[in-house]
Design a protein around this motif. Structure first.
Motif, PDB file in Angstrom:
ATOM      1  N   ALA A  17       0.831  -1.210   0.000  1.00 59.78           N
ATOM      2  CA  ALA A  17       0.000   0.000   0.000  1.00 59.78           C
ATOM      3  C   ALA A  17       0.861   1.253   0.000  1.00 59.78           C
ATOM      4  O   ALA A  17       0.585   2.211  -0.741  1.00 59.78           O
ATOM      5  CB  ALA A  17      -0.952   0.001   1.196  1.00 59.78           C
ATOM      6  N   ALA A  18       1.912   1.274   0.799  1.00 60.79           N
ATOM      7  CA  ALA A  18       2.805   2.438   0.843  1.00 60.79           C
ATOM      8  C   ALA A  18       3.494   2.639  -0.503  1.00 60.79           C
ATOM      9  O   ALA A  18       3.651   3.775  -0.969  1.00 60.79           O
ATOM     10  CB  ALA A  18       3.838   2.280   1.955  1.00 60.79           C
ATOM     11  N   LEU A  20       2.365   1.728  -3.520  1.00 62.10           N
ATOM     12  CA  LEU A  20       1.396   2.247  -4.487  1.00 62.10           C
ATOM     13  C   LEU A  20       1.000   3.687  -4.162  1.00 62.10           C
ATOM     14  O   LEU A  20       0.879   4.520  -5.064  1.00 62.10           O
ATOM     15  CB  LEU A  20       0.169   1.343  -4.546  1.00 62.10           C
ATOM     16  CG  LEU A  20       0.433  -0.058  -5.111  1.00 62.10           C
ATOM     17  CD1 LEU A  20      -0.805  -0.929  -4.982  1.00 62.10           C
ATOM     18  CD2 LEU A  20       0.907   0.008  -6.555  1.00 62.10           C
ATOM     19  N   ASP A  21       0.818   3.995  -2.885  1.00 60.97           N
ATOM     20  CA  ASP A  21       0.451   5.364  -2.482  1.00 60.97           C
ATOM     21  C   ASP A  21       1.515   6.382  -2.878  1.00 60.97           C
ATOM     22  O   ASP A  21       1.191   7.540  -3.155  1.00 60.97           O
ATOM     23  CB  ASP A  21       0.205   5.439  -0.973  1.00 60.97           C
ATOM     24  CG  ASP A  21      -1.104   4.795  -0.563  1.00 60.97           C
ATOM     25  OD1 ASP A  21      -1.950   4.521  -1.447  1.00 60.97           O
ATOM     26  OD2 ASP A  21      -1.281   4.550   0.649  1.00 60.97           O
ATOM     27  N   ALA A  22       2.763   5.955  -2.929  1.00 65.00           N
ATOM     28  CA  ALA A  22       3.853   6.867  -3.302  1.00 65.00           C
ATOM     29  C   ALA A  22       3.749   7.322  -4.757  1.00 65.00           C
ATOM     30  O   ALA A  22       4.417   8.274  -5.159  1.00 65.00           O
ATOM     31  CB  ALA A  22       5.204   6.193  -3.058  1.00 65.00           C
ATOM     32  N   HIS A  23       2.897   6.649  -5.548  1.00 58.52           N
ATOM     33  CA  HIS A  23       2.721   6.993  -6.952  1.00 58.52           C
ATOM     34  C   HIS A  23       1.370   7.645  -7.231  1.00 58.52           C
ATOM     35  O   HIS A  23       1.130   8.111  -8.343  1.00 58.52           O
ATOM     36  CB  HIS A  23       2.861   5.730  -7.815  1.00 58.52           C
ATOM     37  CG  HIS A  23       4.225   5.144  -7.758  1.00 58.52           C
ATOM     38  ND1 HIS A  23       4.594   4.228  -6.791  1.00 58.52           N
ATOM     39  CD2 HIS A  23       5.322   5.358  -8.520  1.00 58.52           C
ATOM     40  CE1 HIS A  23       5.862   3.894  -6.982  1.00 58.52           C
ATOM     41  NE2 HIS A  23       6.318   4.567  -8.022  1.00 58.52           N
ATOM     42  N   ARG A  24       0.478   7.668  -6.260  1.00 62.86           N
ATOM     43  CA  ARG A  24      -0.879   8.196  -6.459  1.00 62.86           C
ATOM     44  C   ARG A  24      -0.910   9.717  -6.302  1.00 62.86           C
ATOM     45  O   ARG A  24       0.013  10.324  -5.783  1.00 62.86           O
ATOM     46  CB  ARG A  24      -1.825   7.575  -5.439  1.00 62.86           C
ATOM     47  CG  ARG A  24      -2.147   6.137  -5.716  1.00 62.86           C
ATOM     48  CD  ARG A  24      -3.292   5.665  -4.817  1.00 62.86           C
ATOM     49  NE  ARG A  24      -3.748   4.363  -5.245  1.00 62.86           N
ATOM     50  CZ  ARG A  24      -3.490   3.230  -4.598  1.00 62.86           C
ATOM     51  NH1 ARG A  24      -2.810   3.257  -3.467  1.00 62.86           N
ATOM     52  NH2 ARG A  24      -3.937   2.086  -5.055  1.00 62.86           N
ATOM     53  N   GLY A  25      -2.027  10.287  -6.724  1.00 68.26           N
ATOM     54  CA  GLY A  25      -2.276  11.696  -6.478  1.00 68.26           C
ATOM     55  C   GLY A  25      -1.299  12.642  -7.152  1.00 68.26           C
ATOM     56  O   GLY A  25      -0.992  13.690  -6.604  1.00 68.26           O
ATOM     57  N   LYS A  27       1.875  12.185  -7.689  1.00 66.73           N
ATOM     58  CA  LYS A  27       3.262  12.074  -7.223  1.00 66.73           C
ATOM     59  C   LYS A  27       4.184  11.517  -8.300  1.00 66.73           C
ATOM     60  O   LYS A  27       5.397  11.660  -8.204  1.00 66.73           O
ATOM     61  CB  LYS A  27       3.327  11.209  -5.972  1.00 66.73           C
ATOM     62  CG  LYS A  27       2.595  11.810  -4.789  1.00 66.73           C
ATOM     63  CD  LYS A  27       2.564  10.841  -3.632  1.00 66.73           C
ATOM     64  CE  LYS A  27       1.558  11.304  -2.595  1.00 66.73           C
ATOM     65  NZ  LYS A  27       1.158  10.212  -1.721  1.00 66.73           N
ATOM     66  N   THR A  68      10.913  10.885  -6.394  1.00 67.72           N
ATOM     67  CA  THR A  68       9.788  10.009  -6.063  1.00 67.72           C
ATOM     68  C   THR A  68      10.297   8.701  -5.469  1.00 67.72           C
ATOM     69  O   THR A  68       9.788   8.236  -4.443  1.00 67.72           O
ATOM     70  CB  THR A  68       8.923   9.726  -7.307  1.00 67.72           C
ATOM     71  OG1 THR A  68       8.466  10.967  -7.852  1.00 67.72           O
ATOM     72  CG2 THR A  68       7.728   8.852  -6.967  1.00 67.72           C
ATOM     73  N   PHE A  72       9.850   6.400  -1.327  1.00 65.30           N
ATOM     74  CA  PHE A  72       9.373   5.057  -0.974  1.00 65.30           C
ATOM     75  C   PHE A  72      10.487   4.012  -0.997  1.00 65.30           C
ATOM     76  O   PHE A  72      10.228   2.807  -0.874  1.00 65.30           O
ATOM     77  CB  PHE A  72       8.210   4.626  -1.880  1.00 65.30           C
ATOM     78  CG  PHE A  72       8.582   4.407  -3.327  1.00 65.30           C
ATOM     79  CD1 PHE A  72       8.998   3.166  -3.775  1.00 65.30           C
ATOM     80  CD2 PHE A  72       8.500   5.444  -4.238  1.00 65.30           C
ATOM     81  CE1 PHE A  72       9.335   2.965  -5.102  1.00 65.30           C
ATOM     82  CE2 PHE A  72       8.832   5.255  -5.572  1.00 65.30           C
ATOM     83  CZ  PHE A  72       9.249   4.008  -6.008  1.00 65.30           C
ATOM     84  N   THR A  75      10.534   0.983   1.275  1.00 62.83           N
ATOM     85  CA  THR A  75       9.549  -0.099   1.105  1.00 62.83           C
ATOM     86  C   THR A  75      10.060  -1.207   0.199  1.00 62.83           C
ATOM     87  O   THR A  75       9.379  -2.214   0.030  1.00 62.83           O
ATOM     88  CB  THR A  75       8.223   0.438   0.520  1.00 62.83           C
ATOM     89  OG1 THR A  75       8.417   0.810  -0.853  1.00 62.83           O
ATOM     90  CG2 THR A  75       7.673   1.599   1.328  1.00 62.83           C
TER      91      THR A  75
END
Length: 97
Positions: A17-18, A20-25, A27, A68, A72, A75
């Motif tokens: 999740a971390a 994938l979240d690092a690429h969302r929104g 980023k 970017t 992350f 992770t």
């Protein structure tokens, strides 16, 4: 001439999740990136595939991509064989299917 890059990642257990979240929104909205996707290739493995207008556009975006990645990096597992936490390749399209 369109250029693609492919980056393999192995994500630590429990960190998907971390990652994938690092690429969302937005980023991963790097300058010159025309389109990008992340695919899941195995239990903890992923590939980012990016389409670029040119080699120069991709090269110019490297500092932003590294920024970017740095967000992350913790992770990810080492890829081994001296590759570090990413296994990246890129090249120009020679045949569109």
């Amino acid at each position: 001439m369109q250029v693609y890059n492919v980056v393999k990642f192995k994500v630590k257990s429990g960190e998907e999740a971390a990652f994938l979240d690092a690429h969302r929104g937005g980023k991963a909205k790097w300058p010159g990136l025309e389109h990008g996707v992340i695919i899941k290739t195995g239990e903890q493995t992923f590939c980012l595939i990016g389409a670029w207008a040119s080699q120069d556009a991709m090269v110019a975006a490297r500092p932003a991509m590294i920024k970017t990645l740095d967000s992350f990096r913790s992770t990810l597992e080492d890829q081994g064989q001296g590759r570090g936490v990413t296994d990246a390749v890129s090249g120009a399209v020679v045949l569109a299917l």
